[in-house]
Design a protein around this motif. Structure first.
Motif, short mmCIF file in Angstrom:
data_model
loop_
_atom_site.label_atom_id
_atom_site.label_comp_id
_atom_site.label_asym_id
_atom_site.label_seq_id
_atom_site.Cartn_x
_atom_site.Cartn_y
_atom_site.Cartn_z
N MET A 1 -15.25 -76.15 -25.73
CA MET A 1 -16.59 -76.03 -25.17
C MET A 1 -16.63 -76.56 -23.74
O MET A 1 -16.12 -77.64 -23.46
CB MET A 1 -17.62 -76.80 -26.01
CG MET A 1 -17.76 -76.29 -27.42
SD MET A 1 -18.40 -74.62 -27.53
CE MET A 1 -20.03 -74.81 -26.89
N ARG B 1 -19.14 -77.10 -20.07
CA ARG B 1 -20.44 -77.72 -19.79
C ARG B 1 -21.56 -76.75 -20.12
O ARG B 1 -21.43 -75.55 -19.96
CB ARG B 1 -20.53 -78.10 -18.33
CG ARG B 1 -19.58 -79.19 -17.94
CD ARG B 1 -19.74 -79.49 -16.47
NE ARG B 1 -18.71 -80.42 -16.08
CZ ARG B 1 -18.97 -81.65 -15.67
NH1 ARG B 1 -20.20 -82.06 -15.55
NH2 ARG B 1 -17.99 -82.46 -15.34
N GLN B 2 -22.65 -77.32 -20.58
CA GLN B 2 -23.81 -76.49 -20.91
C GLN B 2 -24.51 -76.08 -19.62
O GLN B 2 -24.75 -76.90 -18.74
CB GLN B 2 -24.76 -77.27 -21.80
CG GLN B 2 -25.94 -76.45 -22.25
CD GLN B 2 -26.82 -77.23 -23.18
OE1 GLN B 2 -26.43 -78.25 -23.71
NE2 GLN B 2 -28.02 -76.75 -23.37
N GLU B 3 -24.82 -74.81 -19.51
CA GLU B 3 -25.50 -74.30 -18.33
C GLU B 3 -26.95 -74.77 -18.33
O GLU B 3 -27.57 -74.89 -19.39
CB GLU B 3 -25.43 -72.78 -18.31
CG GLU B 3 -24.00 -72.28 -18.22
CD GLU B 3 -23.91 -70.77 -18.32
OE1 GLU B 3 -24.96 -70.11 -18.27
OE2 GLU B 3 -22.79 -70.27 -18.47
N ALA C 1 -29.99 -73.57 -20.79
CA ALA C 1 -29.49 -73.01 -22.05
C ALA C 1 -29.83 -73.97 -23.19
O ALA C 1 -29.78 -75.18 -23.04
CB ALA C 1 -27.99 -72.79 -21.98
N PRO D 1 -29.06 -75.83 -26.67
CA PRO D 1 -27.85 -76.21 -27.40
C PRO D 1 -27.70 -75.32 -28.63
O PRO D 1 -28.70 -74.95 -29.21
CB PRO D 1 -28.09 -77.65 -27.80
CG PRO D 1 -29.24 -78.11 -27.00
CD PRO D 1 -29.99 -76.90 -26.55
N PRO D 2 -26.56 -75.00 -29.09
CA PRO D 2 -25.22 -75.34 -28.64
C PRO D 2 -24.61 -74.31 -27.70
O PRO D 2 -23.41 -74.23 -27.59
CB PRO D 2 -24.44 -75.38 -29.95
CG PRO D 2 -25.05 -74.28 -30.74
CD PRO D 2 -26.51 -74.28 -30.34
N GLY E 1 -23.39 -72.26 -24.40
CA GLY E 1 -22.74 -72.59 -23.15
C GLY E 1 -21.43 -71.84 -23.11
O GLY E 1 -21.17 -70.97 -23.93
N CYS F 1 -17.60 -71.20 -23.77
CA CYS F 1 -16.61 -71.65 -24.74
C CYS F 1 -15.46 -70.66 -24.78
O CYS F 1 -15.59 -69.51 -24.39
CB CYS F 1 -17.23 -71.82 -26.13
SG CYS F 1 -17.71 -70.30 -26.90
#
Length: 75
Positions: free
Chosen positions: A8, A10-12, A15, A17-18, A20, A22
């Protein structure tokens, strides 16, 4: 039994969760090779297969990041 192992990122921003970025590192879906008399035993065997794959991927990533692993450093 099967498993899916993801890397995984970094989360944009914005967005939920979960979600992002991957990358699929490992995917396996197969039938158990041994007979299990209970569903619990089958689940434990599946978990063991997943942990073995996860540990192998962990060691490969560590070696890519930190260089070759020798016996002294692995302790």
């Amino acid at each position: 039994m099967g498993h899916l192992i993801l890397w995984m990122g970094r989360q944009e921003p914005g967005a939920q969760p979960p979600f992002g970025t991957c990358v699929v590192l490992d995917f396996e879906s197969r039938k158990q090779t041994r007979v299990c008399r209970s569903s619990f035993a089958a689940e434990i065997r599946g978990l063991n297969d997943c942990l073995e794959s996860g540990r192998l991927i962990q060691l490969c990533v560590e070696e890519i990041i930190f260089g070759p692993i020798n016996a002294a450093r692995s302790l």
